[in-house]
Design a protein around this motif. Structure first.
Motif, PDB file in Angstrom:
ATOM      1  N   THR A  60      20.776  35.705  46.152  1.00 34.00           N
ATOM      2  CA  THR A  60      21.233  36.884  46.913  1.00 34.00           C
ATOM      3  C   THR A  60      22.634  37.270  46.424  1.00 34.00           C
ATOM      4  N   HIS A  61      23.463  36.240  46.234  1.00 36.82           N
ATOM      5  CA  HIS A  61      24.837  36.472  45.784  1.00 36.82           C
ATOM      6  C   HIS A  61      24.868  37.118  44.387  1.00 36.82           C
ATOM      7  N   GLN A  62      23.961  36.662  43.513  1.00 36.59           N
ATOM      8  CA  GLN A  62      23.915  37.264  42.165  1.00 36.59           C
ATOM      9  C   GLN A  62      23.577  38.755  42.255  1.00 36.59           C
ATOM     10  N   GLU A  64      24.047  40.701  44.898  1.00 35.10           N
ATOM     11  CA  GLU A  64      25.181  41.405  45.525  1.00 35.10           C
ATOM     12  C   GLU A  64      26.304  41.637  44.509  1.00 35.10           C
ATOM     13  N   LYS A  65      26.515  40.657  43.627  1.00 39.62           N
ATOM     14  CA  LYS A  65      27.560  40.833  42.602  1.00 39.62           C
ATOM     15  C   LYS A  65      27.208  42.008  41.691  1.00 39.62           C
ATOM     16  N   GLY A  66      25.954  42.046  41.255  1.00 43.99           N
ATOM     17  CA  GLY A  66      25.522  43.131  40.370  1.00 43.99           C
ATOM     18  C   GLY A  66      25.626  44.490  41.047  1.00 43.99           C
ATOM     19  N   ALA A 172      39.167  40.530  57.525  1.00 44.70           N
ATOM     20  CA  ALA A 172      39.368  41.575  56.507  1.00 44.70           C
ATOM     21  C   ALA A 172      39.370  41.021  55.081  1.00 44.70           C
ATOM     22  N   ARG A 173      39.594  39.711  54.933  1.00 46.07           N
ATOM     23  CA  ARG A 173      39.659  39.154  53.572  1.00 46.07           C
ATOM     24  C   ARG A 173      38.267  39.033  52.974  1.00 46.07           C
ATOM     25  N   HIS A 174      38.128  39.536  51.782  1.00 43.36           N
ATOM     26  CA  HIS A 174      36.875  39.376  51.028  1.00 43.36           C
ATOM     27  C   HIS A 174      37.245  39.066  49.585  1.00 43.36           C
ATOM     28  N   SER A 175      36.372  38.372  48.916  1.00 39.94           N
ATOM     29  CA  SER A 175      36.611  38.128  47.494  1.00 39.94           C
ATOM     30  C   SER A 175      36.481  39.443  46.741  1.00 39.94           C
ATOM     31  N   VAL A 176      37.501  39.740  45.955  1.00 39.00           N
ATOM     32  CA  VAL A 176      37.503  40.973  45.166  1.00 39.00           C
ATOM     33  C   VAL A 176      37.595  40.570  43.695  1.00 39.00           C
ATOM     34  N   ARG A 177      36.717  41.139  42.873  1.00 35.92           N
ATOM     35  CA  ARG A 177      36.633  40.707  41.474  1.00 35.92           C
ATOM     36  C   ARG A 177      37.063  41.780  40.486  1.00 35.92           C
ATOM     37  N   GLU A 178      37.389  42.959  41.016  1.00 33.80           N
ATOM     38  CA  GLU A 178      37.849  44.042  40.135  1.00 33.80           C
ATOM     39  C   GLU A 178      39.182  44.550  40.667  1.00 33.80           C
ATOM     40  N   LEU A 225      35.579  29.887  29.811  1.00 34.74           N
ATOM     41  CA  LEU A 225      35.352  28.459  30.084  1.00 34.74           C
ATOM     42  C   LEU A 225      34.991  28.256  31.550  1.00 34.74           C
ATOM     43  N   GLN A 226      35.542  29.105  32.440  1.00 26.99           N
ATOM     44  CA  GLN A 226      35.211  29.012  33.866  1.00 26.99           C
ATOM     45  C   GLN A 226      33.746  29.424  34.071  1.00 26.99           C
ATOM     46  N   GLY A 227      33.363  30.527  33.483  1.00 28.94           N
ATOM     47  CA  GLY A 227      31.937  30.873  33.427  1.00 28.94           C
ATOM     48  C   GLY A 227      31.373  31.680  34.589  1.00 28.94           C
ATOM     49  N   GLY A 228      32.089  31.785  35.713  1.00 30.93           N
ATOM     50  CA  GLY A 228      31.525  32.482  36.873  1.00 30.93           C
ATOM     51  C   GLY A 228      32.091  33.879  37.068  1.00 30.93           C
ATOM     52  N   PHE A 229      32.680  34.448  36.009  1.00 30.14           N
ATOM     53  CA  PHE A 229      33.354  35.735  36.164  1.00 30.14           C
ATOM     54  C   PHE A 229      32.886  36.696  35.066  1.00 30.14           C
ATOM     55  N   ALA A 279      42.111  39.033  45.739  1.00 29.90           N
ATOM     56  CA  ALA A 279      41.904  37.730  45.104  1.00 29.90           C
ATOM     57  C   ALA A 279      40.455  37.305  45.188  1.00 29.90           C
ATOM     58  N   CYS A 280      40.108  36.388  44.284  1.00 31.39           N
ATOM     59  CA  CYS A 280      38.769  35.775  44.345  1.00 31.39           C
ATOM     60  C   CYS A 280      38.880  34.305  43.932  1.00 31.39           C
ATOM     61  N   PRO A 281      38.478  33.386  44.818  1.00 25.73           N
ATOM     62  CA  PRO A 281      38.442  31.982  44.396  1.00 25.73           C
ATOM     63  C   PRO A 281      37.349  31.809  43.346  1.00 25.73           C
ATOM     64  N   LEU A 282      37.606  30.930  42.395  1.00 21.51           N
ATOM     65  CA  LEU A 282      36.607  30.686  41.333  1.00 21.51           C
ATOM     66  C   LEU A 282      36.482  29.192  41.117  1.00 21.51           C
ATOM     67  N   ASN A 283      35.242  28.738  40.984  1.00 18.86           N
ATOM     68  CA  ASN A 283      35.058  27.285  40.935  1.00 18.86           C
ATOM     69  C   ASN A 283      35.512  26.678  39.608  1.00 18.86           C
ATOM     70  N   THR A 284      35.922  25.424  39.698  1.00 13.97           N
ATOM     71  CA  THR A 284      36.316  24.698  38.480  1.00 13.97           C
ATOM     72  C   THR A 284      35.510  23.394  38.343  1.00 13.97           C
ATOM     73  N   MET A 323      28.545  41.421  50.257  1.00 15.36           N
ATOM     74  CA  MET A 323      28.574  41.286  51.718  1.00 15.36           C
ATOM     75  C   MET A 323      28.786  39.825  52.116  1.00 15.36           C
ATOM     76  N   SER A 324      28.176  38.895  51.399  1.00 12.87           N
ATOM     77  CA  SER A 324      28.323  37.454  51.686  1.00 12.87           C
ATOM     78  C   SER A 324      28.233  37.165  53.181  1.00 12.87           C
ATOM     79  N   LYS A 325      27.101  37.484  53.757  1.00 15.99           N
ATOM     80  CA  LYS A 325      26.870  37.289  55.201  1.00 15.99           C
ATOM     81  C   LYS A 325      26.976  35.807  55.545  1.00 15.99           C
ATOM     82  N   ARG A 326      27.607  35.530  56.672  1.00 22.26           N
ATOM     83  CA  ARG A 326      27.773  34.140  57.098  1.00 22.26           C
ATOM     84  C   ARG A 326      26.662  33.708  58.049  1.00 22.26           C
ATOM     85  N   PHE A 327      26.459  32.381  58.124  1.00 21.87           N
ATOM     86  CA  PHE A 327      25.531  31.823  59.110  1.00 21.87           C
ATOM     87  C   PHE A 327      26.090  32.106  60.500  1.00 21.87           C
TER      88      PHE A 327
HETATM   89  C1  LIG Z   1      35.429  27.071  45.617  1.00 17.02           C
HETATM   90  C2  LIG Z   1      34.898  28.446  45.365  1.00 17.02           C
HETATM   91  C3  LIG Z   1      34.388  28.763  44.123  1.00 17.02           C
HETATM   92  C4  LIG Z   1      33.928  30.057  43.841  1.00 17.02           C
HETATM   93  N1  LIG Z   1      33.505  30.366  42.594  1.00 17.02           N
HETATM   94  C5  LIG Z   1      33.172  31.634  42.292  1.00 17.02           C
HETATM   95  C6  LIG Z   1      32.830  31.992  40.955  1.00 17.02           C
HETATM   96  O1  LIG Z   1      32.800  31.157  40.053  1.00 17.02           O
HETATM   97  N2  LIG Z   1      32.546  33.281  40.706  1.00 17.02           N
HETATM   98  C7  LIG Z   1      32.593  34.238  41.680  1.00 17.02           C
HETATM   99  O2  LIG Z   1      32.354  35.403  41.364  1.00 17.02           O
HETATM  100  N3  LIG Z   1      32.914  33.934  42.951  1.00 17.02           N
HETATM  101  C8  LIG Z   1      33.209  32.657  43.279  1.00 17.02           C
HETATM  102  N4  LIG Z   1      33.573  32.329  44.556  1.00 17.02           N
HETATM  103  C9  LIG Z   1      33.662  33.366  45.586  1.00 17.02           C
HETATM  104  C10 LIG Z   1      32.475  33.282  46.556  1.00 17.02           C
HETATM  105  O3  LIG Z   1      31.378  33.890  45.973  1.00 17.02           O
HETATM  106  C11 LIG Z   1      32.860  33.952  47.862  1.00 17.02           C
HETATM  107  O4  LIG Z   1      33.980  33.301  48.405  1.00 17.02           O
HETATM  108  C12 LIG Z   1      31.717  33.887  48.872  1.00 17.02           C
HETATM  109  O5  LIG Z   1      30.639  34.677  48.449  1.00 17.02           O
HETATM  110  C13 LIG Z   1      32.180  34.370  50.230  1.00 17.02           C
HETATM  111  O6  LIG Z   1      32.614  35.687  50.141  1.00 17.02           O
HETATM  112  P1  LIG Z   1      34.056  36.167  50.575  1.00 17.02           P
HETATM  113  O7  LIG Z   1      35.064  35.321  49.828  1.00 17.02           O
HETATM  114  O8  LIG Z   1      34.124  37.598  50.177  1.00 17.02           O
HETATM  115  O9  LIG Z   1      34.187  35.971  52.045  1.00 17.02           O
HETATM  116  C14 LIG Z   1      33.974  31.035  44.868  1.00 17.02           C
HETATM  117  C15 LIG Z   1      34.459  30.684  46.135  1.00 17.02           C
HETATM  118  C16 LIG Z   1      34.913  29.423  46.382  1.00 17.02           C
HETATM  119  C17 LIG Z   1      35.468  29.095  47.749  1.00 17.02           C
END
Ligand SMILES: Cc1cc2nc3c(=O)[nH]c(=O)nc-3n(C[C@H](O)[C@H](O)[C@H](O)COP(=O)(O)O)c2cc1C
Length: 337
Positions: A60-62, A64-66, A172-178, A225-229, A279-284, A323-327
């Motif tokens: 679902t997340h993939q 939503e990203k697209g 109000a905080r959401h992960s923003v990638r652009e 190298l991170q690969g998720g962006f 900001a957007c957290p990205l996994n390592t 949207m990243s809907k929560r439980f």
């Molecule tokens: C530890 C961690 C790693 C994540 N890694 C990625 C990533 O590699 N690529 C990406 O696009 N988003 C990544 N995210 C962002 C999540 O997709 C996002 O936090 C989640 O969908 C919840 O959405 P929100 O941050 O907008 O509330 C990561 C988030 C966390 C907390």
């Protein structure tokens, strides 16, 4: 007896014995941890409901990203859809209540948006239609709602972030990638780091280390190298949070850096949001080779391990995100009265 022994045996000898005991324990407990993980993680092909749900959230997340890309690409995600559809079919078989399952609803809402956007543009969706049985295709057709899809974030809505309550800021905080092209300085980020310093840590030993990367060439080398962006423009700044093993005192604490670093990461995300930085957290959690290459590029000390990245930039006037809907909270709470 113990006291007498302590007087006779030198501290160096006690330390050596304790070190050997700790090494044995470290190996044994790490293996136990590994086995628990192996028994329970959501392996591909598993039909366990929880495993299907995990993999459905991932896909679902993939989608939503697209859907949220500025530069929307019709026909994206064919491979994702091919893996996604059988999971939804499988969930409908193992969960009698699947229609009211929030994870199923998020998935069908995201797929609805995918379908609707392509249909509106007259794009041939035969590749998608073939993947779903009639009843699921029907579900997707009707799945309009706010359980999945994309959100629009506006820079203008962030102007008063410093005055929001904690609840409002979190909401109000959401992960923003652009991001906009405006550079982000290390000083901008350092202000947020100063706020995040109030994050608690084990015995106040503060293992988290913060690497701020504003060098565009370095960011361009690190992100693949991170690969998720993939598919996004490089962020103007990147933060790498690590934890320093030198802050830990015995093998029981081998995972503590992830806990403390994770807490720090959340504080930092909210502090950045408060300062109107996107900001957007990205996994390592990188495979060994990519972990090594990252360490080498940043010249990281051996004692530090990677906890997470945070991509940082200024908000665009308007941007879409997942949207990243929560439980529902009740679904994750167990009360042990
Ligand atoms: C530890 C961690 C790693 C994540 N890694 C990625 C990533 O590699 N690529 C990406 O696009 N988003 C990544 N995210 C962002 C999540 O997709 C996002 O936090 C989640 O969908 C919840 O959405 P929100 O941050 O907008 O509330 C990561 C988030 C966390 C907390």
């Amino acid at each position: 007896m113990k006291e007498t022994l302590k007087k006779i045996v030198p501290e160096s000898m006690i330390a050596w014995i304790r070190g050997v005991q700790a090494s044995v324990k470290l190996r044994r407990e790490t293996i136990r941890q590994m086995k628990r993980f192996e028994r329970n993680y959501a392996k591909r092909g598993s039909m366990r409901k929880e495993h299907l749900e995990t993999r459905i959230i991932f896909f679902t997340h993939q989608i939503e990203k697209g859907l949220s890309h500025q530069d929307f690409r019709f026909g994206f995600g064919k491979g994702v859809l091919a893996e996604f559809a059988p999971l939804l079919v499988a969930l409908s078989k193992v969960d009698a209540q699947y229609k009211s399952n929030g994870i199923f609803q998020s998935a069908t809402c995201a797929l609805h948006e995918y379908r609707a956007r392509h249909e509106r543009a007259g794009y041939d969706l035969d590749y998608m239609r073939r993947l779903f049985p009639d009843d699921l295709w029907e579900e997707i057709g009707q799945a309009q709602g706010h359980a999945g899809g994309v959100l629009t974030i506006k820079a203008a809505d962030k102007a008063h972030n410093a005055e929001l309550t904690f609840e409002q800021l979190s909401e109000a905080r959401h992960s923003v990638r652009e991001f906009s092209d405006e550079p982000v300085s290390a000083e901008d980020i350092e202000q947020a780091v100063a706020i995040a310093m109030r994050t608690p840590s084990v015995c106040n030993r503060q293992p988290t280390r913060v690497h701020i990367i504003t060098n565009a060439d370095m960011i361009a080398k690190l992100m693949p190298l991170q690969g998720g962006f993939r598919g996004y423009k490089m962020p103007p700044a990147l933060i790498l949070l690590t934890a320093d093993n030198q802050a830990f005192m015995n093998q029981d604490e081998r995972n503590e850096g992830y806990t403390d670093g994770g807490l720090f990461g959340m504080s930092l995300l909210l502090a950045l949001e408060e300062q109107q930085l996107a900001a957007c957290p990205l996994n390592t959690m990188l495979p060994m080779k990519r972990d090594d290459a990252t360490r080498k590029l940043l010249n990281l000390p051996d004692s530090e391990f990677l906890v997470m990245y945070i991509a940082v930039g200024h908000f665009l006037p308007e941007v879409k995100t997942c949207m990243s809907k929560r439980f529902d909270p009740e679904s994750i709470v167990t009360v042990h009265a």
